[in-house]
Scaffold this motif. Structure first.
Motif, PDB file in Angstrom:
ATOM      1  N   MET A   1      49.919  -2.525  51.791  1.00  0.00           N
ATOM      2  CA  MET A   1      49.651  -1.083  51.889  1.00  0.00           C
ATOM      3  C   MET A   1      50.712  -0.309  51.100  1.00  0.00           C
ATOM      4  O   MET A   1      51.900  -0.535  51.280  1.00  0.00           O
ATOM      5  N   ALA A   2      50.246   0.575  50.225  1.00  0.00           N
ATOM      6  CA  ALA A   2      51.179   1.370  49.405  1.00  0.00           C
ATOM      7  C   ALA A   2      51.424   2.734  50.047  1.00  0.00           C
ATOM      8  O   ALA A   2      50.655   3.182  50.888  1.00  0.00           O
ATOM      9  N   VAL A   3      52.519   3.375  49.626  1.00  0.00           N
ATOM     10  CA  VAL A   3      52.756   4.775  49.976  1.00  0.00           C
ATOM     11  C   VAL A   3      52.360   5.600  48.757  1.00  0.00           C
ATOM     12  O   VAL A   3      52.819   5.331  47.642  1.00  0.00           O
ATOM     13  N   ARG A   4      51.485   6.571  48.980  1.00  0.00           N
ATOM     14  CA  ARG A   4      51.025   7.430  47.881  1.00  0.00           C
ATOM     15  C   ARG A   4      51.255   8.880  48.265  1.00  0.00           C
ATOM     16  O   ARG A   4      51.420   9.210  49.441  1.00  0.00           O
ATOM     17  N   ALA A   5      51.199   9.767  47.259  1.00  0.00           N
ATOM     18  CA  ALA A   5      51.381  11.200  47.495  1.00  0.00           C
ATOM     19  C   ALA A   5      50.161  11.953  47.012  1.00  0.00           C
ATOM     20  O   ALA A   5      49.588  11.630  45.968  1.00  0.00           O
ATOM     21  N   VAL A   6      49.767  12.944  47.770  1.00  0.00           N
ATOM     22  CA  VAL A   6      48.628  13.784  47.391  1.00  0.00           C
ATOM     23  C   VAL A   6      49.080  15.235  47.402  1.00  0.00           C
ATOM     24  O   VAL A   6      49.853  15.649  48.264  1.00  0.00           O
ATOM     25  N   ARG A   7      48.598  15.982  46.414  1.00  0.00           N
ATOM     26  CA  ARG A   7      48.962  17.392  46.254  1.00  0.00           C
ATOM     27  C   ARG A   7      47.781  18.290  46.562  1.00  0.00           C
ATOM     28  O   ARG A   7      46.620  17.912  46.472  1.00  0.00           O
ATOM     29  N   GLY A   8      48.119  19.525  46.869  1.00  0.00           N
ATOM     30  CA  GLY A   8      47.112  20.550  47.052  1.00  0.00           C
ATOM     31  C   GLY A   8      47.783  21.905  47.082  1.00  0.00           C
ATOM     32  O   GLY A   8      49.005  22.007  47.232  1.00  0.00           O
ATOM     33  N   ALA A   9      46.994  22.948  46.931  1.00  0.00           N
ATOM     34  CA  ALA A   9      47.513  24.317  47.013  1.00  0.00           C
ATOM     35  C   ALA A   9      46.368  25.244  47.356  1.00  0.00           C
ATOM     36  O   ALA A   9      45.208  24.974  47.020  1.00  0.00           O
ATOM     37  N   VAL A  10      46.725  26.335  48.043  1.00  0.00           N
ATOM     38  CA  VAL A  10      45.721  27.340  48.387  1.00  0.00           C
ATOM     39  C   VAL A  10      46.398  28.708  48.345  1.00  0.00           C
ATOM     40  O   VAL A  10      47.605  28.816  48.554  1.00  0.00           O
ATOM     41  N   GLN A  11      45.574  29.724  48.068  1.00  0.00           N
ATOM     42  CA  GLN A  11      46.088  31.091  48.052  1.00  0.00           C
ATOM     43  C   GLN A  11      45.453  31.838  49.235  1.00  0.00           C
ATOM     44  O   GLN A  11      44.364  32.404  49.094  1.00  0.00           O
ATOM     45  N   PRO A  12      46.111  31.802  50.412  1.00  0.00           N
ATOM     46  CA  PRO A  12      45.523  32.463  51.577  1.00  0.00           C
ATOM     47  C   PRO A  12      45.352  33.953  51.328  1.00  0.00           C
ATOM     48  O   PRO A  12      46.237  34.616  50.807  1.00  0.00           O
ATOM     49  N   GLU A  13      44.181  34.449  51.712  1.00  0.00           N
ATOM     50  CA  GLU A  13      43.852  35.858  51.442  1.00  0.00           C
ATOM     51  C   GLU A  13      42.946  36.373  52.554  1.00  0.00           C
ATOM     52  O   GLU A  13      41.913  35.743  52.831  1.00  0.00           O
ATOM     53  N   PRO A  14      43.244  37.433  53.238  1.00  0.00           N
ATOM     54  CA  PRO A  14      44.469  38.225  53.139  1.00  0.00           C
ATOM     55  C   PRO A  14      45.629  37.544  53.873  1.00  0.00           C
ATOM     56  O   PRO A  14      45.417  36.561  54.569  1.00  0.00           O
ATOM     57  N   ASP A  15      46.835  38.102  53.688  1.00  0.00           N
ATOM     58  CA  ASP A  15      48.032  37.472  54.238  1.00  0.00           C
ATOM     59  C   ASP A  15      48.241  37.902  55.696  1.00  0.00           C
ATOM     60  O   ASP A  15      49.034  38.777  55.991  1.00  0.00           O
ATOM     61  N   GLU A  16      47.487  37.291  56.568  1.00  0.00           N
ATOM     62  CA  GLU A  16      47.644  37.544  58.003  1.00  0.00           C
ATOM     63  C   GLU A  16      47.784  36.190  58.683  1.00  0.00           C
ATOM     64  O   GLU A  16      47.271  35.190  58.193  1.00  0.00           O
ATOM     65  N   ALA A  17      48.435  36.189  59.841  1.00  0.00           N
ATOM     66  CA  ALA A  17      48.746  34.915  60.507  1.00  0.00           C
ATOM     67  C   ALA A  17      47.509  34.042  60.669  1.00  0.00           C
ATOM     68  O   ALA A  17      47.523  32.870  60.346  1.00  0.00           O
ATOM     69  N   GLY A  18      46.407  34.607  61.151  1.00  0.00           N
ATOM     70  CA  GLY A  18      45.213  33.812  61.404  1.00  0.00           C
ATOM     71  C   GLY A  18      44.635  33.219  60.143  1.00  0.00           C
ATOM     72  O   GLY A  18      44.166  32.089  60.136  1.00  0.00           O
ATOM     73  N   HIS A  19      44.682  33.981  59.067  1.00  0.00           N
ATOM     74  CA  HIS A  19      44.109  33.500  57.807  1.00  0.00           C
ATOM     75  C   HIS A  19      44.946  32.380  57.203  1.00  0.00           C
ATOM     76  O   HIS A  19      44.420  31.432  56.650  1.00  0.00           O
ATOM     77  N   MET A  20      46.265  32.530  57.297  1.00  0.00           N
ATOM     78  CA  MET A  20      47.147  31.460  56.803  1.00  0.00           C
ATOM     79  C   MET A  20      46.788  30.152  57.498  1.00  0.00           C
ATOM     80  O   MET A  20      46.568  29.120  56.870  1.00  0.00           O
ATOM     81  N   GLU A  21      46.715  30.200  58.822  1.00  0.00           N
ATOM     82  CA  GLU A  21      46.458  28.983  59.588  1.00  0.00           C
ATOM     83  C   GLU A  21      45.084  28.408  59.239  1.00  0.00           C
ATOM     84  O   GLU A  21      44.924  27.203  59.043  1.00  0.00           O
ATOM     85  N   GLU A  22      44.090  29.300  59.148  1.00  0.00           N
ATOM     86  CA  GLU A  22      42.720  28.858  58.873  1.00  0.00           C
ATOM     87  C   GLU A  22      42.618  28.217  57.480  1.00  0.00           C
ATOM     88  O   GLU A  22      42.045  27.139  57.316  1.00  0.00           O
ATOM     89  N   GLN A  23      43.205  28.865  56.490  1.00  0.00           N
ATOM     90  CA  GLN A  23      43.008  28.395  55.117  1.00  0.00           C
ATOM     91  C   GLN A  23      43.894  27.204  54.764  1.00  0.00           C
ATOM     92  O   GLN A  23      43.471  26.308  54.030  1.00  0.00           O
ATOM     93  N   VAL A  24      45.099  27.178  55.307  1.00  0.00           N
ATOM     94  CA  VAL A  24      45.938  26.001  55.079  1.00  0.00           C
ATOM     95  C   VAL A  24      45.377  24.830  55.890  1.00  0.00           C
ATOM     96  O   VAL A  24      45.365  23.683  55.414  1.00  0.00           O
ATOM     97  N   GLY A  25      44.873  25.104  57.074  1.00  0.00           N
ATOM     98  CA  GLY A  25      44.224  24.057  57.874  1.00  0.00           C
ATOM     99  C   GLY A  25      43.025  23.475  57.143  1.00  0.00           C
ATOM    100  O   GLY A  25      42.818  22.260  57.125  1.00  0.00           O
TER     101      GLY A  25
END
Ligand SMILES: O=C(O)C(=O)C[C@]1(C(=O)O)C=C[C@@H](O)C=C1
Length: 119
Positions: A1-25
């Motif tokens: 079994m190897a160790v690998r890395a995976v990348r990702g990015a998101v631009q949460p919009e609008p910047d409110e606590a609930g949206h950050m959690e929802e979109q990063v989730g």
């Protein structure tokens, strides 16, 4: 079994606590699903955020999909002209497939960051 890395990015919009959690989730869920991984396969996740105000710590979003591995947050360099309000992830995982099979996930506007690898 190897160790690998995976990348990702998101631009949460609008910047409110609930949206950050929802979109990063949603980003974390997509990273797992597209790569055929479960939360148990993960080793750790490092989050970075651009220096603009964010409604919450990005790592908090990992608790909703039930990810219990060590998490960390840090700030990205404040590069002139860079895309704002971004949350990036770098996740390490145990993996039984070749590196070329990894899907890096950049939904919506974030796809412009890495046209070479975004899926
Ligand atoms: O992959 C990204 O999210 C990018 O914005 C690209 C890039 C890079 O130049 O390689 C830039 C900044 C990040 O810290 C990581 C990678």
């Amino acid at each position: 079994m190897a160790v690998r890395a995976v990348r990702g990015a998101v631009q949460p919009e609008p910047d409110e606590a609930g949206h950050m959690e929802e979109q990063v989730g949603a980003l974390l869920t997509a990273v797992l699903e597209r790569n055929g991984l479960t939360a148990d396969d993960l080793i750790s996740i490092w989050f970075t955020a651009t220096p603009d105000p964010h409604g919450d710590f990005p790592a908090a979003a990992a608790r909703e999909p039930g990810i219990g591995v060590p998490l960390g947050c840090a700030q990205e360099p404040d590069v002139a002209g860079a895309m704002p309000r971004l949350v990036r992830i770098l996740a390490h995982s145990e993996w039984d497939r070749p590196r070329a099979d990894i899907s890096h996930v950049y939904p919506g506007a974030a796809a412009a960051l890495r046209k070479d690898i975004a899926q």
